[in-house]
Design an enzyme around this catalytic site. Structure first.
Site, PDB file in Angstrom:
ATOM      1  N   LYS A   1       0.804  -1.226   0.000  1.00  0.00           N
ATOM      2  CA  LYS A   1       0.000   0.000   0.000  1.00  0.00           C
ATOM      3  C   LYS A   1       0.840   1.281   0.000  1.00  0.00           C
ATOM      4  O   LYS A   1       0.387   2.321  -0.467  1.00  0.00           O
ATOM      5  CB  LYS A   1      -0.936   0.000   1.211  1.00  0.00           C
TER       6      LYS A   1
ATOM      7  N   GLU B   1      -9.837   5.799   3.322  1.00  0.00           N
ATOM      8  CA  GLU B   1     -10.553   4.683   3.911  1.00  0.00           C
ATOM      9  C   GLU B   1      -9.562   3.549   4.169  1.00  0.00           C
ATOM     10  O   GLU B   1      -8.491   3.506   3.567  1.00  0.00           O
ATOM     11  CB  GLU B   1     -11.652   4.205   2.968  1.00  0.00           C
TER      12      GLU B   1
ATOM     13  N   SER C   1       1.584  -9.775  -0.705  1.00  0.00           N
ATOM     14  CA  SER C   1       1.274  -8.347  -0.667  1.00  0.00           C
ATOM     15  C   SER C   1       1.474  -7.699   0.695  1.00  0.00           C
ATOM     16  O   SER C   1       1.636  -6.489   0.786  1.00  0.00           O
ATOM     17  CB  SER C   1      -0.168  -8.111  -1.127  1.00  0.00           C
TER      18      SER C   1
END
Length: 399
Positions: free
Chosen positions: A93, A115, A382
């Site tokens: 991210k 969010e 991830s």
């Protein structure tokens, strides 16, 4: 072969998917963001600064690791892990959060909203806001705050205000709703760092582009290690940011197959899963036209996943398009299969994955034994599983 360089088109569409379905109040923000991003992506100074922070602050490039024990235990294909879990903040991210904070600075915005579901995007956003001195507000469903309490604490330590969302299912969809309401109220001062490859144009394009570094590195690394391209790529798919980041640089390579793994939850029963391509339908949600879970009246269905980051009713529009084109296949892993992947990677490789990433591990556990020993698979790891240890322990450490 798909001309990926031309997608999305000028109106933000991938075929029939995508678009810009936004309130009139926010249309100037979306048009301004689109124009500024088009300038930034061809600005050598912007790209140089982004590369500097990705390297020296975030820790890129991430390794492509040969999972020897996982390969031996499963039999079949040779398995490599793209180690996004080793990035600063513990997940992919940060790639997008960093790129978008630099865009926000170009736009003259000093207040950031976001969010978050599993909390990894919230942590990444809070991190870049701390680094660049921006006000930061994170919207997070109350249910997700309970199961991801570690990440809530991390965001607060980083200076973010974490706002509990108590409406509806109290998970990711509602967190997006609240962030959009905030943006409508504060359009001039605020930039919304959307965390996945969804929402209205230009977000699917921007998020994809900031995560393309995953696939670009993996491509270079596998050629260096094996002198050829992989046979199969596997990644989990919630909104789809980590997956499109891995897949996109390989789309023109016809020999490379791709597999996205959605959240199968308790099984493909209404309200018990988040696998949009298993019984979903075309619709519009939170700014984009895509494949989503809705009933016959068009009402968004309840979703479930043991993984907060995959517990969302829609999928990114580019994924919907690429599935329609037959370029990417999509399957699902149930909660039990993901937890099994979590346990096996921990015990066989000494790597504790995020529950999101454990869905991709579940995918390779199914597929690798069916492949030849001379075939190559890259799995996108991830994120790391620190945030999920307490939750996973409730299922896996009962003795």
């Amino acid at each position: 072969m798909i001309d990926t360089a031309q997608l999305p088109d000028a109106t933000g569409h991938f075929g029939v998917y995508g678009g810009m379905f936004v309130p009139e109040t926010l249309m100037p923000n979306f048009l301004e963001l689109t124009a500024e991003y088009e300038r930034a992506k061809v600005d050598p100074a912007f790209q140089a600064e982004l590369s500097y922070y990705l390297r020296d602050y975030c820790g890129r490039p991430t390794p492509l690791y040969f999972a020897e024990r996982l390969t031996e235990e499963l039999g079949g294909a040779k398995i490599f892990l793209k180690r996004e879990d080793l990035l600063h903040t513990g997940a992919h991210k940060i790639n997008n959060a960093l790129g978008q904070i630099l865009l926000a600075r170009r736009l003259g915005k000093k207040r950031i909203i976001a969010e978050t579901g599993a909390g990894q995007h919230g942590v990444a956003t809070a991190t870049v806001c701390a680094r660049f001195g921006f006000e930061c507000v994170i919207y997070m469903g109350e249910v997700d705050m309970e199961r991801q309490s570690l990440n809530v604490a991390r965001m607060k330590f980083l200076g973010a205000k974490v706002v509990p969302v108590t409406a509806g299912q109290r998970t990711l969809k509602e967190a997006v709703n609240e962030a959009l309401r905030d943006w409508v109220t504060n359009p001039r001062s605020t930039h919304y760092i959307l965390g996945s490859a969804l929402g209205a144009h230009p977000f699917p394009m921007i998020v994809r582009d900031f995560h393309r570094v995953i696939g670009e590195e993996a491509r270079e690394q596998i050629l260096e290690k094996e002198s050829r391209l992989p046979d199969l790529l596997i990644a989990c798919v919630g909104g789809g940011s980590n997956a499109i980041g891995l897949f996109w640089p390989f789309l023109r390579d016809e020999s490379v197959k791709m597999l996205g793994i959605e959240a199968g939850g308790h099984g493909i029963i209404d309200g018990q899963h988040a696998a949009r391509f298993q019984g979903g339908k075309l619709g519009v949600l939170q700014g984009t036209k895509t494949w989503l879970l809705a009933d016959d009246d068009g009402q968004i269905q309840l979703t479930h996943s043991v993984s907060a980051g995959l517990d969302y009713a829609a999928v990114g529009p580019e994924h919907a398009f690429l599935r329609e084109q037959g370029r990417i296949d999509y399957d699902y892993a149930t909660d039990d299969e993901a937890l099994d992947g979590f346990a096996k990677l921990s015990r066989w490789e000494g790597i504790i994955p995020a529950l999101e990433s454990a869905h991709a591990i579940a995918g390779v556990i199914k597929r690798a034994p069916q492949m030849r020993a001379d075939e190559l698979v890259i799995v996108n790891l991830s994120g790391r599983g620190d945030k999920d240890v307490a939750q996973a322990a409730n299922f896996l450490l009962k003795d």
